[in-house]
Scaffold this motif. Structure first.
Motif, PDB file in Angstrom:
ATOM      1  N   ILE A  21      31.104-133.964 -18.103  1.00 47.95           N
ATOM      2  CA  ILE A  21      30.646-133.335 -16.864  1.00 47.95           C
ATOM      3  C   ILE A  21      29.583-134.202 -16.189  1.00 47.95           C
ATOM      4  O   ILE A  21      28.582-134.575 -16.801  1.00 47.95           O
ATOM      5  CB  ILE A  21      30.071-131.934 -17.138  1.00 47.95           C
ATOM      6  CG1 ILE A  21      31.162-131.002 -17.672  1.00 47.95           C
ATOM      7  CG2 ILE A  21      29.441-131.347 -15.864  1.00 47.95           C
ATOM      8  CD1 ILE A  21      30.648-129.659 -18.149  1.00 47.95           C
ATOM      9  N   GLN A  23      27.031-133.913 -13.028  1.00 51.00           N
ATOM     10  CA  GLN A  23      26.449-133.013 -12.024  1.00 51.00           C
ATOM     11  C   GLN A  23      26.338-133.789 -10.719  1.00 51.00           C
ATOM     12  O   GLN A  23      25.766-134.867 -10.674  1.00 51.00           O
ATOM     13  CB  GLN A  23      25.087-132.508 -12.514  1.00 51.00           C
ATOM     14  CG  GLN A  23      24.206-131.894 -11.449  1.00 51.00           C
ATOM     15  CD  GLN A  23      23.061-132.824 -11.138  1.00 51.00           C
ATOM     16  OE1 GLN A  23      22.359-133.296 -12.035  1.00 51.00           O
ATOM     17  NE2 GLN A  23      22.858-133.107  -9.858  1.00 51.00           N
ATOM     18  N   GLY A  44      25.788-134.190 -20.611  1.00 49.95           N
ATOM     19  CA  GLY A  44      26.484-134.607 -19.397  1.00 49.95           C
ATOM     20  C   GLY A  44      25.694-135.679 -18.671  1.00 49.95           C
ATOM     21  O   GLY A  44      24.738-136.238 -19.219  1.00 49.95           O
ATOM     22  N   ILE A 227      38.436-128.848 -15.621  1.00 47.79           N
ATOM     23  CA  ILE A 227      38.090-130.163 -16.168  1.00 47.79           C
ATOM     24  C   ILE A 227      39.290-130.758 -16.897  1.00 47.79           C
ATOM     25  O   ILE A 227      39.638-131.929 -16.716  1.00 47.79           O
ATOM     26  CB  ILE A 227      36.874-130.061 -17.109  1.00 47.79           C
ATOM     27  CG1 ILE A 227      35.639-129.579 -16.341  1.00 47.79           C
ATOM     28  CG2 ILE A 227      36.587-131.426 -17.762  1.00 47.79           C
ATOM     29  CD1 ILE A 227      34.449-129.249 -17.230  1.00 47.79           C
TER      30      ILE A 227
END
Length: 367
Positions: A21, A23, A44, A227
């Motif tokens: 992930i 951001q 992440g 995802i």
């Protein structure tokens, strides 16, 4: 983890990430050091949206993030020429001037419409960060090499496969492919993607056929299943922005945050739209009174002299011109004249901490 997470020289391995992930680097104060470090500390890649940040403030923010995490994070800049960032050569649209007069809003435009990209870039060389990402344009291969010499990985942003190829050709380490579903500003620069913007899965598929570079997928991603879907389509990591806007650590103002949560609870329409009306550059946000009232002026794009009084000035000039309106709306707690940037997945936002969001996403991803 899926197979893409363990490819040789993958971003997961290179950056020592434990979850796929990223951001999104949202400018305008949304990405606080606390938010960024929380994402990175979880495993992440947290990202600072610094395109509108003064160089000395950028330096301080980088140091703040470094004090909160020893994990990789990214700093994102908006690629603008010196002329673009320093020049006001367009008139304020008459309808915007009339709005200011009607609401007694004082307008004091800055001497320059945006920060100097060259000075911001110099900060990244003097105070190196693990990852530097770029949007609104492309840097030179010499600049890529300078960042690499500092130990910084380089990530470009693309809305079109040819933009991804351009980044690959100058030695970028990865490209963030931003589909039409994404909230906020479109990150590409080629005209090909503006008239007929591509959805994320189509964009990933077409890009995979012409480049062999790690891809980050962006646009409408809100769940762990999302995802996995983009990884199956050829991306290694998923970049998520809207989902982080309603976290406790987000720096957006309370009115903006509440409107996003109102969408999730059905109190506000989830309709979003691509618009140039706030900044002069395409960006996706919730439809509000401003976008509806002045929608007819969308057709007067950058310096169309057929109606000079209503022409939309280019970015960043219009962005600077609408800032007094947005500041007034914030003070009035009036969401109808704020830029409520949000992606097409906005109905799934929740009020939660970054840690709770990340735990939930990874639970869905592994489940």
């Amino acid at each position: 983890m899926t197979a893409t997470a363990h490819l040789p020289n993958s971003l997961m391995q290179t950056l020592n990430l434990t979850c796929p992930i990223v951001q999104a680097p949202m400018a305008g104060g949304a990405t606080t050091p606390e938010l960024i470090s929380a994402v990175s500390n979880f495993g992440g890649l947290g990202s600072l949206g610094a395109g509108m940040t003064a160089p000395d403030t950028l330096w301080q923010q980088i140091n703040s993030i470094k004090s909160l995490t020893n994990k990789p994070f990214a700093v994102n800049l908006m690629v603008l020429s010196e002329s673009e960032s320093s020049t006001f050569d367009s008139d304020m649209p008459s309808w915007l001037s009339d709005f200011y007069q009607q609401h007694n809003i004082e307008v004091n435009l800055p001497s320059e419409p945006a920060q100097s990209f060259a000075k911001q870039f110099a900060v990244l060389l003097d105070n190196p960060v693990p990852v530097a990402s770029f949007t609104f344009g492309i840097i030179s291969d010499e600049q890529v090499q300078a960042l690499h010499q500092c130990g910084t990985k380089v990530v470009g942003t693309a809305n079109h496969p040819l933009e991804a190829k351009a980044w690959a050709d100058i030695g970028a380490d990865a490209v963030c492919m931003q589909g039409v579903e994404a909230g906020g500003h479109r990150g590409g620069w080629l005209l090909q993607s503006q008239a007929d913007p591509l959805g994320l899965l189509t964009l990933l598929s077409q890009t995979r056929t012409i480049v062999d570079i790690p891809l980050i997928a962006s646009g409408g991603i809100m769940t762990g299943q999302d995802i996995k879907t983009v990884q199956t389509a050829g991306a290694e990591l998923a970049q998520m922005g809207t989902a982080f806007l309603t976290t406790h650590e987000s720096g957006i103002n309370a009115t903006y945050k509440q409107q996003l949560l109102n969408v999730a609870t059905g109190k506000r329409s989830a309709q979003t739209r691509l618009t140039r009306l706030f900044s002069g550059k395409q960006a996706r946000g919730l439809v509000n009174e401003y976008l509806t009232k002045f929608a007819k002026y969308e057709q007067f794009i950058n310096n169309d002299k057929s109606d000079s009084k209503n022409t939309l000035p280019p970015y960043p000039q219009l962005n600077a011109m609408t800032k007094p309106m947005r500041a007034w709306a914030g003070q009035q707690q009036n969401p109808e004249y704020l830029s409520l940037w949000a992606g097409q997945g906005v109905a799934q936002v929740k009020a939660e901490s970054v840690a709770e969001l990340m735990e939930r996403l990874m639970g869905e991803y592994r489940g």
